[in-house]
Write an enzyme that holds these catalytic residues in place. Sequence first.
Site, PDB file in Angstrom:
ATOM      1  N   LYS A   1       0.834  -1.210   0.000  1.00 26.17           N
ATOM      2  CA  LYS A   1       0.000   0.000   0.000  1.00 26.17           C
ATOM      3  C   LYS A   1       0.869   1.261   0.000  1.00 26.17           C
ATOM      4  O   LYS A   1       0.648   2.198  -0.774  1.00 26.17           O
ATOM      5  CB  LYS A   1      -0.926  -0.010   1.227  1.00 26.17           C
ATOM      6  CG  LYS A   1      -1.698   1.272   1.440  1.00 26.17           C
ATOM      7  CD  LYS A   1      -2.682   1.541   0.325  1.00 26.17           C
ATOM      8  CE  LYS A   1      -3.280   2.920   0.419  1.00 26.17           C
ATOM      9  NZ  LYS A   1      -4.201   3.212  -0.658  1.00 26.17           N
TER      10      LYS A   1
ATOM     11  N   CYS B   1      -4.068  10.947   0.943  1.00 26.79           N
ATOM     12  CA  CYS B   1      -3.329   9.687   0.744  1.00 26.79           C
ATOM     13  C   CYS B   1      -1.898   9.934   0.298  1.00 26.79           C
ATOM     14  O   CYS B   1      -0.953   9.708   1.041  1.00 26.79           O
ATOM     15  CB  CYS B   1      -4.037   8.839  -0.303  1.00 26.79           C
ATOM     16  SG  CYS B   1      -5.774   8.640   0.047  1.00 26.79           S
TER      17      CYS B   1
HETATM   18  N1  SAJ Z   1      -1.210  15.015  -8.939  1.00 21.26           N
HETATM   19  C1  SAJ Z   1      -0.222  15.715  -9.601  1.00 21.26           C
HETATM   20  N2  SAJ Z   1       0.232  15.222 -10.779  1.00 21.26           N
HETATM   21  C2  SAJ Z   1      -0.261  14.090 -11.343  1.00 21.26           C
HETATM   22  C3  SAJ Z   1      -1.259  13.372 -10.656  1.00 21.26           C
HETATM   23  C4  SAJ Z   1      -1.705  13.865  -9.452  1.00 21.26           C
HETATM   24  O1  SAJ Z   1       0.257  16.764  -9.152  1.00 21.26           O
HETATM   25  O2  SAJ Z   1       0.184  13.721 -12.429  1.00 21.26           O
HETATM   26  C5  SAJ Z   1      -1.708  15.521  -7.662  1.00 21.26           C
HETATM   27  C6  SAJ Z   1      -3.228  15.774  -7.659  1.00 21.26           C
HETATM   28  O3  SAJ Z   1      -3.526  17.031  -8.183  1.00 21.26           O
HETATM   29  C7  SAJ Z   1      -3.527  15.635  -6.175  1.00 21.26           C
HETATM   30  C8  SAJ Z   1      -2.532  14.581  -5.702  1.00 21.26           C
HETATM   31  O4  SAJ Z   1      -1.530  14.515  -6.697  1.00 21.26           O
HETATM   32  O5  SAJ Z   1      -3.277  16.857  -5.507  1.00 21.26           O
HETATM   33  C9  SAJ Z   1      -3.109  13.205  -5.468  1.00 21.26           C
HETATM   34  O6  SAJ Z   1      -4.028  12.857  -6.486  1.00 21.26           O
HETATM   35  P1  SAJ Z   1      -4.110  11.390  -7.127  1.00 21.26           P
HETATM   36  O7  SAJ Z   1      -5.178  11.399  -8.151  1.00 21.26           O
HETATM   37  O8  SAJ Z   1      -2.777  10.949  -7.540  1.00 21.26           O
HETATM   38  O9  SAJ Z   1      -4.466  10.442  -5.916  1.00 21.26           O
HETATM   39  P2  SAJ Z   1      -5.613  10.375  -4.795  1.00 21.26           P
HETATM   40  O10 SAJ Z   1      -5.011  10.915  -3.526  1.00 21.26           O
HETATM   41  O11 SAJ Z   1      -6.889  10.979  -5.233  1.00 21.26           O
HETATM   42  O12 SAJ Z   1      -5.842   8.785  -4.677  1.00 21.26           O
HETATM   43  C10 SAJ Z   1      -4.701   7.986  -4.436  1.00 21.26           C
HETATM   44  C11 SAJ Z   1      -4.677   6.807  -5.407  1.00 21.26           C
HETATM   45  N3  SAJ Z   1      -3.372   6.189  -5.343  1.00 21.26           N
HETATM   46  C12 SAJ Z   1      -2.683   5.847  -6.424  1.00 21.26           C
HETATM   47  O13 SAJ Z   1      -3.013   6.085  -7.553  1.00 21.26           O
HETATM   48  C13 SAJ Z   1      -1.391   5.131  -6.169  1.00 21.26           C
HETATM   49  C14 SAJ Z   1      -5.737   5.797  -5.049  1.00 21.26           C
HETATM   50  O14 SAJ Z   1      -5.663   4.654  -5.879  1.00 21.26           O
HETATM   51  C15 SAJ Z   1      -5.591   5.380  -3.584  1.00 21.26           C
HETATM   52  O15 SAJ Z   1      -6.592   4.448  -3.202  1.00 21.26           O
HETATM   53  C16 SAJ Z   1      -5.737   6.620  -2.724  1.00 21.26           C
HETATM   54  O16 SAJ Z   1      -4.683   7.518  -3.107  1.00 21.26           O
HETATM   55  C17 SAJ Z   1      -5.598   6.204  -1.284  1.00 21.26           C
HETATM   56  O17 SAJ Z   1      -6.637   6.201  -0.605  1.00 21.26           O
HETATM   57  O18 SAJ Z   1      -4.501   5.835  -0.862  1.00 21.26           O
END
Ligand code: SAJ
Length: 442
Positions: free
Chosen positions: A218, A272
Site C-alpha cells: 500500500k 493519501c
Molecule cells: N497530482 C499531480 N500530478 C499528477 C497526478 C496527481 O500533481 O500527475 C496531484 C493531484 O492534483 C492531487 C494529488 O496529486 O493533488 C493526489 O491525487 P491522485 O489522483 O494521484 O491520488 P488520490 O489521492 O486521489 O488517490 C490515491 C490513489 N493512489 C494511487 O493512484 C497510487 C488511489 O488509488 C488510492 O486508493 C488513494 O490515493 C488512497 O486512498 O490511498
Amino acid sequence: MNLEDKDNANDDKENINDKNIKKICVIGLGYIGLPTASMLANYGYDVVGVDIDRDRLESIKDGKLKINEPGLVTLVKGAINSGNLKVKREPEEADAYIICVPTPVTWEENNPKCDLSYIYSAIDNIKPYLRDGKLLIIESTIPPKTTEKIFKYLNKKIYMAYCPERVLPGNILKELVENDRIIGGIDKKSAKLAKEIYSSFVEGNIYLTNPTTAEMVKLMENTYRDVNIALANEFAKICNDLDVNVYDAINLANKHPRVNILNPGPGVGGHCISVDPWFMVEISNNAELIRTARNINDNMPKYVCDLIINEFKRMNISNPKISIFGVAYKGNVEDTRESPGKKIIKYLISKGFNVSIYDPYVKTFDYPLNDLEDCASNSDGILVLTDHEKFKRFKERDVLNIYNLMRNKIVVDTKNILNHNLWKKVGFKVKLLGDGTSWREK
Ligand code: SAJ
C-alpha cells in the site's frame, strides 16, 4: 513470502465454516467505509456501519451524504432500503469487523508519525466482541508491522488480515469492484476468510500474502506516485528556467516504451499521496528519496507563490488582488483535504495579497468562496490550481467576461488545463508552470 509457504500455529484454531460470515461490522463510514459497507449490504451481507459522528449517521439515514462521490447516494440508499445496512454509533456482535478509520500524519520534533489513535480506539471499542474465531480486517493505511502489533496487543484467538483500500476518489464505486485487492492474512485461514468477503463483490484478482507485505505494498503504491510527481515538479522547475514547455517534453519522453512521467502541479494534496509516504520515512532511515520527494512536493505551493510575487513586482502592481481558481485537492472533486490551495492562499495573504476564491465544485472551505464574477472583479491575476473540467470548458464569452472584470490581465495556469490560445486571443498574458518561455513573454 507468499502465504501458501507459511505455516502458522494460528491455523490450528477452531475451524470455522467459510460460509459462516453473514454479519459484518464496518467501523468508520467515510470515503472508504461507507461505500464498502453499502456494497457488502447490497451483496447480501447483514452489515452494521459504525461511526462516532452523529451528523454523518443522520445524513446517511436521510440519503443526503456529506461525501460527493458519483453513484454513492444510489448505492447507500439501496443498501439502507434493502434493510441489510444499519448505521449506528456503537459496534455490535458480528462475524467480521472491518476498520476503515483515518490514519493522519502527526509530527514529533520534525519527525513524521502515523497517528494510530483512531485505529486503537476502534479496536478497543470492538474488543469485547472479538471472541475466538472472529475475523478482524484493517483497511486503513498503516505503517508496516502495525497489523502484527495489533494482533499481539489483542492477544486473542481471532483471525486477522490487512486489506488496504485502493480506490481513487471520484471513481470509487467502479474501482471498488474492478481493482485487484491484496490481502495480508496473519495466517492462511485469516487470508482465506477475508478473501471470501471481498470476492462477493470484487471482480479483480485477489492476491493473498502476509500482513507486513500488504502494508508495504500500500505504501509503495502511493509513494511511487508521490516520487513520480516530485520528479515531474522538478522537471517543471527546470523547464521554467529554460525555453522548454515541460508538458511537450513529458509527452515526448512518455513516447519511450518504458517511461511514464506524471504531471507537475502546485503541490500534492489529498489524504493519501501527501500523507502515506511519510510512514515510510517514519519506519526507516533509508527512505531518503521518499523524504526528498515529499519535501519537493510540499514546497511547490511556495514555489508557485514566489512566481506570482515576482511577476507582480515586475509589473509594479500595488495592493494586488489575486483570483484563485480551484481549491479542491484535484480536478472534479469537492474534497479540499491537504489541498495545495490552502497553503498558497495563506502564504499570499501573509504577503499582503487580497485573495478571492472561485471553485464551482467545492461547497465549504476554510476561506470564503466567491462566484466567478466577484472573484474576478478588479483582480490583477488569476491563479489556476485545480484541473477542473469546467475550467477547461470556458467559452470565449466566459473568458471575455472575466477579462472585462479584471484590472490586470494575467493568468497563471499551474495545471495546464486552460485553452491557452483562447485566453491569449481574448487578451490575457498566459503563464504556464513549467514553461520558461511564457514567463519571459512581456
Ligand atoms: N497530482 C499531480 N500530478 C499528477 C497526478 C496527481 O500533481 O500527475 C496531484 C493531484 O492534483 C492531487 C494529488 O496529486 O493533488 C493526489 O491525487 P491522485 O489522483 O494521484 O491520488 P488520490 O489521492 O486521489 O488517490 C490515491 C490513489 N493512489 C494511487 O493512484 C497510487 C488511489 O488509488 C488510492 O486508493 C488513494 O490515493 C488512497 O486512498 O490511498
